[in-house]
Design an enzyme around this catalytic site. Structure first.
Site, mmCIF file in Angstrom:
data_model
loop_
_atom_site.group_PDB
_atom_site.id
_atom_site.type_symbol
_atom_site.label_atom_id
_atom_site.label_comp_id
_atom_site.label_asym_id
_atom_site.label_seq_id
_atom_site.Cartn_x
_atom_site.Cartn_y
_atom_site.Cartn_z
ATOM 1 C CE LYS A 1 7.024 -5.312 5.097
ATOM 2 N NZ LYS A 1 7.743 -4.279 4.304
HETATM 3 C C1 LIG Z 1 7.668 -4.193 2.918
HETATM 4 C C2 LIG Z 1 7.991 -2.907 2.272
HETATM 5 C C3 LIG Z 1 7.645 -2.642 0.919
HETATM 6 C C4 LIG Z 1 7.003 -3.684 0.008
HETATM 7 O O1 LIG Z 1 5.670 -3.975 0.352
HETATM 8 P P1 LIG Z 1 4.991 -5.348 -0.157
HETATM 9 O O2 LIG Z 1 3.695 -5.444 0.556
HETATM 10 O O3 LIG Z 1 5.948 -6.437 0.224
HETATM 11 O O4 LIG Z 1 4.819 -5.234 -1.644
HETATM 12 C C5 LIG Z 1 7.926 -1.385 0.411
HETATM 13 N N1 LIG Z 1 8.541 -0.444 1.161
HETATM 14 C C6 LIG Z 1 8.897 -0.660 2.440
HETATM 15 C C7 LIG Z 1 9.588 0.419 3.205
HETATM 16 C C8 LIG Z 1 8.626 -1.892 3.048
HETATM 17 O O5 LIG Z 1 8.994 -2.102 4.331
#
Ligand SMILES: *Cc1c(COP(=O)(O)O)cnc(C)c1O
Length: 448
Positions: A109
């Site tokens: 993120k």
């Molecule tokens: C947010 C997150 C995901 C999922 O991603 P999306 O965009 O919500 O599908 C997968 N792995 C980790 C470690 C995350 O923080």
């Protein structure tokens, strides 16, 4: 580039307006009015490093920010990453892993939120505005959002989280940030309470207006845009179209891959890997989108039933027919399920759900064969990639550093002590937080 809403009620919005709007005012999600075709540029772009490609691509979408400023914001955003390649690749036998966890909070993120923080600050400073960001987190998103805006003079951020219900590491990643524009709020209640409180405060339009409240949630268009960059960048490292395998929760990450493919990057199939929360895996097999119960798994960032970015995919699947989309979403809202006439086998997606046992086995197998420790989310993706027959090179997205999820790693690999210096350093730092009761009044009082 102008933006419109998937539900048809918003049109002709500029990039900066879309940035600050977040969710469309008609309840839909903002998308570009046309998807640019980048195929003429691809040969030239193959030679670019990650930040340079980011500048080229983002300048198409954010054409109301002058190029010199945009270049500076992109450089600042990715200067916080601890690897010179920003998104390095690693070979694990017949799969290639892309490590998206080299940002400040060690999860993918950061790739979007480091840039989003820069973009927000720029847009606000230009208009002489100040914004109070209010968010709720069950763990990962809160720290990444905080890391994106810490120290920005025109932004204060308030993150609500359930007191004693996030992992100690996750809490420390938020509460040890020393910048005074960061406000960590432990709520004596559940994550659902935090979300309802946030919604209730946003629903008070007068309060929202007087206190300049905004959000940086997962539906912000700029997050998707920033994520398109790494799919394009990685696809250009190969001589033939690659398939991407993406551990999926809110469908934001894999939707960016879908968009990169639509723009003309050489991408074959997309594999959606879910944990036991398999609403999306079921959808791609049957065309039925039906809510189930939330399961708590080893990959908590994917313990999601209703994927907030999925609406963007449906919009394109329905050939940008906002009316059809509204009907589908209304059905889903009212009955908890909606379905297509036939399974969407022509959409270029493969999907599968991966259970706890398979996740643990994948962690063990990859460690035994390559001495490499996956985080549990990445393990879901790697397991899914092995279960799906794709064409071309297989690329798996590594979404977090394993040291963020010590319990899951311990369970699969008791002999391994996965550490990261950034996390080790947290225990010596001073914490700052306020604890409140789960009432709307208590949240509103934070802004006095
Ligand atoms: C947010 C997150 C995901 C999922 O991603 P999306 O965009 O919500 O599908 C997968 N792995 C980790 C470690 C995350 O923080």
């Amino acid at each position: 580039m102008k933006y419109c809403s998937t539900r048809g009620g918003v049109k002709g919005v500029s990039f900066k307006q879309s940035l600050l709007m977040g969710l469309g005012s008609d309840g839909g999600l903002l998308v570009p009015e046309q998807i640019p075709d980048v195929t003429p540029q691809l040969e030239h772009w193959r030679a670019l490093d990650f930040p340079s490609l980011a500048k080229e691509l983002i300048s198409i979408f954010a054409d109301d920010i002058d190029r010199a400023t945009l270049d500076r914001l992109v450089d600042q955003a990715y200067s916080t990453f601890d690897h010179p390649d920003v998104v390095p690749m690693r070979e694990l036998g017949d799969i290639t892993l892309v490590e998206l966890f080299h940002g400040p909070t060690l999860a993918f993120k950061d790739v979007a939120l480091q840039l989003l923080g820069q973009l927000f600050e720029h847009a606000l400073a230009e208009d002489g505005r100040h914004l109070n960001i209010l968010g709720a987190t069950s763990g990962d998103t809160g720290s990444a959002a905080i890391a994106g805006v810490r120290g920005q003079p025109n932004i204060d951020i308030y993150i609500l989280y359930p007191n004693d219900k996030v992992s100690p590491l996750q809490e420390l990643q938020m509460t040890t940030v020393p910048d005074l524009n960061v406000h960590c709020v432990a709520v004596n209640g559940s994550f659902d309470d935090c979300q309802s409180l946030m919604k209730a405060v946003f629903a008070d339009l007068e309060f929202k207006e007087t206190h300049s409240l905004g959000a940086v949630n997962s539906v912000n268009w700029a997050r998707v845009m920033a994520q398109v960059v790494y799919y394009g960048y990685i696809s250009l490292k190969f001589d033939e179209p690659v398939s991407f395998c993406v551990p999926t929760g809110n469908f934001g990450n894999v939707f960016a891959a879908f968009l990169a493919r639509k723009m003309g990057f050489p991408i074959a199939e997309l594999v959606v890997g879910t944990n036991e929360n398999d609403i999306l895996a079921r959808f791609f097999h049957s065309g039925e989108y039906a809510r189930g119960d939330v399961h708590y798994t080893l990959s908590p960032a994917m313990d999601i039933q209703v994927a907030s970015n999925f609406e963007r995919f449906l919009y394109y699947y329905f050939d940008c027919d906002a009316e059809r989309l509204r009907a589908f979403m209304n059905d889903f809202q009212q009955k908890g399920e909606a379905h297509l006439e036939r399974p969407p086998t022509d959409a270029g997606f493969l999907a599968t759900s991966v259970n706890t046992e398979e996740t643990v086995t994948t962690l063990r197998d990859v460690y035994a064969e390559f001495g490499y420790v996956l985080d549990p989310h990445t393990a879901v993706g790697v397991s899914a990639s092995k279960k799906c027959a794709t064409s071309g090179p297989k690329v798996c997205i590594a979404t977090a550093h394993p040291a963020k999820f010590p319990d899951a790693v311990k369970r699969a690999l008791p002999e391994v002590d996965s550490r990261h210096p950034t996390l080790d350093a947290l225990t010596n730092k001073a914490e700052r937080k306020v604890v409140i009761e789960p009432t709307v009044e208590a949240v509103k009082a934070l802004f006095d």
